[in-house]
Motif scaffolding. Structure first.
Motif, PDB file in Angstrom:
ATOM      1  N   SER A  12      14.220 -10.117   0.810  1.00  0.00           N
ATOM      2  CA  SER A  12      13.681 -10.922   1.894  1.00  0.00           C
ATOM      3  C   SER A  12      14.651 -10.889   3.078  1.00  0.00           C
ATOM      4  N   LEU A  15      14.140  -5.927   3.449  1.00  0.00           N
ATOM      5  CA  LEU A  15      12.992  -5.024   3.361  1.00  0.00           C
ATOM      6  C   LEU A  15      11.776  -5.602   4.086  1.00  0.00           C
ATOM      7  N   TYR A  16      11.600  -6.941   3.945  1.00  0.00           N
ATOM      8  CA  TYR A  16      10.425  -7.549   4.579  1.00  0.00           C
ATOM      9  C   TYR A  16      10.699  -9.003   4.919  1.00  0.00           C
ATOM     10  N   ASP A  17       9.877  -9.546   5.801  1.00  0.00           N
ATOM     11  CA  ASP A  17       9.929 -10.976   6.111  1.00  0.00           C
ATOM     12  C   ASP A  17       8.823 -11.666   5.350  1.00  0.00           C
ATOM     13  N   SER A  18       9.203 -12.682   4.524  1.00  0.00           N
ATOM     14  CA  SER A  18       8.209 -13.332   3.673  1.00  0.00           C
ATOM     15  C   SER A  18       7.352 -14.307   4.465  1.00  0.00           C
ATOM     16  N   GLY A  23       3.724 -11.631   3.831  1.00  0.00           N
ATOM     17  CA  GLY A  23       4.873 -11.093   4.531  1.00  0.00           C
ATOM     18  C   GLY A  23       4.609  -9.760   5.211  1.00  0.00           C
ATOM     19  N   VAL A  24       5.565  -9.349   6.061  1.00  0.00           N
ATOM     20  CA  VAL A  24       5.448  -8.074   6.790  1.00  0.00           C
ATOM     21  C   VAL A  24       6.716  -7.243   6.599  1.00  0.00           C
ATOM     22  N   PRO A  25       6.539  -5.907   6.408  1.00  0.00           N
ATOM     23  CA  PRO A  25       7.709  -5.038   6.231  1.00  0.00           C
ATOM     24  C   PRO A  25       8.560  -5.010   7.502  1.00  0.00           C
ATOM     25  N   ILE A  26       9.860  -4.860   7.321  1.00  0.00           N
ATOM     26  CA  ILE A  26      10.746  -4.708   8.474  1.00  0.00           C
ATOM     27  C   ILE A  26      10.770  -3.232   8.863  1.00  0.00           C
ATOM     28  N   SER A  29      12.405   0.082   7.062  1.00  0.00           N
ATOM     29  CA  SER A  29      13.030  -0.210   5.775  1.00  0.00           C
ATOM     30  C   SER A  29      12.445   0.632   4.633  1.00  0.00           C
ATOM     31  N   LEU A  61       5.377  -5.814  -3.032  1.00  0.00           N
ATOM     32  CA  LEU A  61       6.227  -4.904  -2.261  1.00  0.00           C
ATOM     33  C   LEU A  61       5.637  -3.496  -2.209  1.00  0.00           C
ATOM     34  N   LEU A  64       3.122  -3.239   0.296  1.00  0.00           N
ATOM     35  CA  LEU A  64       3.696  -3.193   1.648  1.00  0.00           C
ATOM     36  C   LEU A  64       4.325  -1.827   1.939  1.00  0.00           C
TER      37      LEU A  64
END
Lengths: 201, 201
Positions: A12, A15-18, A23-26, A29, A61, A64
């Motif tokens: 969190s 790799l992604y914002d929860s 959530g959305v991938p950064i 990443s 994940l 995503l």
């Protein structure tokens, strides 16, 4: 010369914002993860996620776009299960509903400890009193906390994390919780053991 | 020579045992209270009761056979109101419904502090997150706690007291609560001021 052979990565915020929406991938990443694996480096994701089983966490994940497997995730609940087994502890669980399957194999009759996770909506007045009464009634109260975060952000605002409720029970029962999960040294060590790489590499 | 001219007395566990049914007087305590007054001694009851206004608290005690008046009771909520006024603080209240009338005269718009009491059933996940968000959003979070008890007993079992929830918010916001009520020195001093007797008497 020692070369780096493996990596422990947070999830969190890395790799992604929860968020409640999953959530959305950064940006970048997933590609970085691919390159790490292509370079032959071992990888272990180290998360304090306790609102879902590892299986569901990995499913999310993968959806995503991250190429990971359950074996590549180190999370507090499985670590707690190992600890419970080692010490013959039978937990009363105050955790998120979605985490309960992780404890399916654990004997929960006649509890001699309390396991506290980020229970979210399960942090009710009644549930907190119940966990407290069990703890205070034990000859030697054992409180195991899946992390000790203060708070975290979700799409609808900040939420108190498990650490705050841990402090409430610690104070009421005059005990010190045993923290499983980051930043406990033991947790990182077990992640390294799963990785199969010594700390200096 | 200094003579004793006044007494500060606790209430719960001294005059009566509390409970959901209203509680029961402790044998001999009403008679003792009568004798203290007959001997010309001043009396102030010092309680951490925060589940009722002083008016209703006194009404209950009178029904149990105790000859006392509202002026003879020192409780955290009125002390907190004085503190709020002195410092220009506008509270967000996380307290028991029955205590809210004590804060009727206090400006509660655009809160710049949180007042925490034994909120009992009002200690919900949503209410705790709300109090936390307000606190963490303040430039300098001010948390005022009406007591810091760990737990107490009711007829249906032990309950977490306000101190446990105070610790949760303290930890999450990295602040130290200001405690109004026993055992704060200031609280006893204000009880003595109401009694009109110096500490050594």
């Amino acid at each position: 010369a020692r070369a780096v052979r493996g990596l422990l990565l947070d999830v969190s915020g890395v790799l992604y914002d929860s968020g409640a929406d999953g959530g959305v991938p950064i940006a970048g990443s997933a590609e970085a993860l691919r390159r790490i694996k292509a370079a032959g480096l071992k990888l272990q994701l180290c998360t304090n996620e306790t609102q879902a089983t590892r299986e569901n966490f990995v499913k999310k994940l993968r959806a995503l776009g991250f190429d990971i497997s359950v074996a590549e995730v180190t999370a507090p609940a499985p670590a707690a299960c190992r600890l419970l087994k080692e010490r013959g502890l039978r937990p009363h669980l105050l955790v998120h509903d979605d985490l309960i399957p992780e404890f399916a194999e654990v004997d929960k009759t006649n509890p001699n400890c309390v396991v506290l996770g980020d229970a979210a909506e399960n942090f009710t007045y009644a549930n907190l009193n119940e966990a407290f009464r069990l703890l205070i009634g034990m000859e030697k109260p054992v409180l195991i906390s899946l992390g000790k975060g203060r708070y975290y952000k979700e799409t609808d605002g900040l939420k108190l994390d498990v650490g705050a409720y841990m402090k409430a029970l610690e104070y009421a029962c005059d005990v010190q919780a045993e923290v499983v999960g980051k930043p406990a040294k033991r947790f990182f060590e077990s992640a390294l053991a799963e990785l199969g790489v010594p700390p200096e590499q």
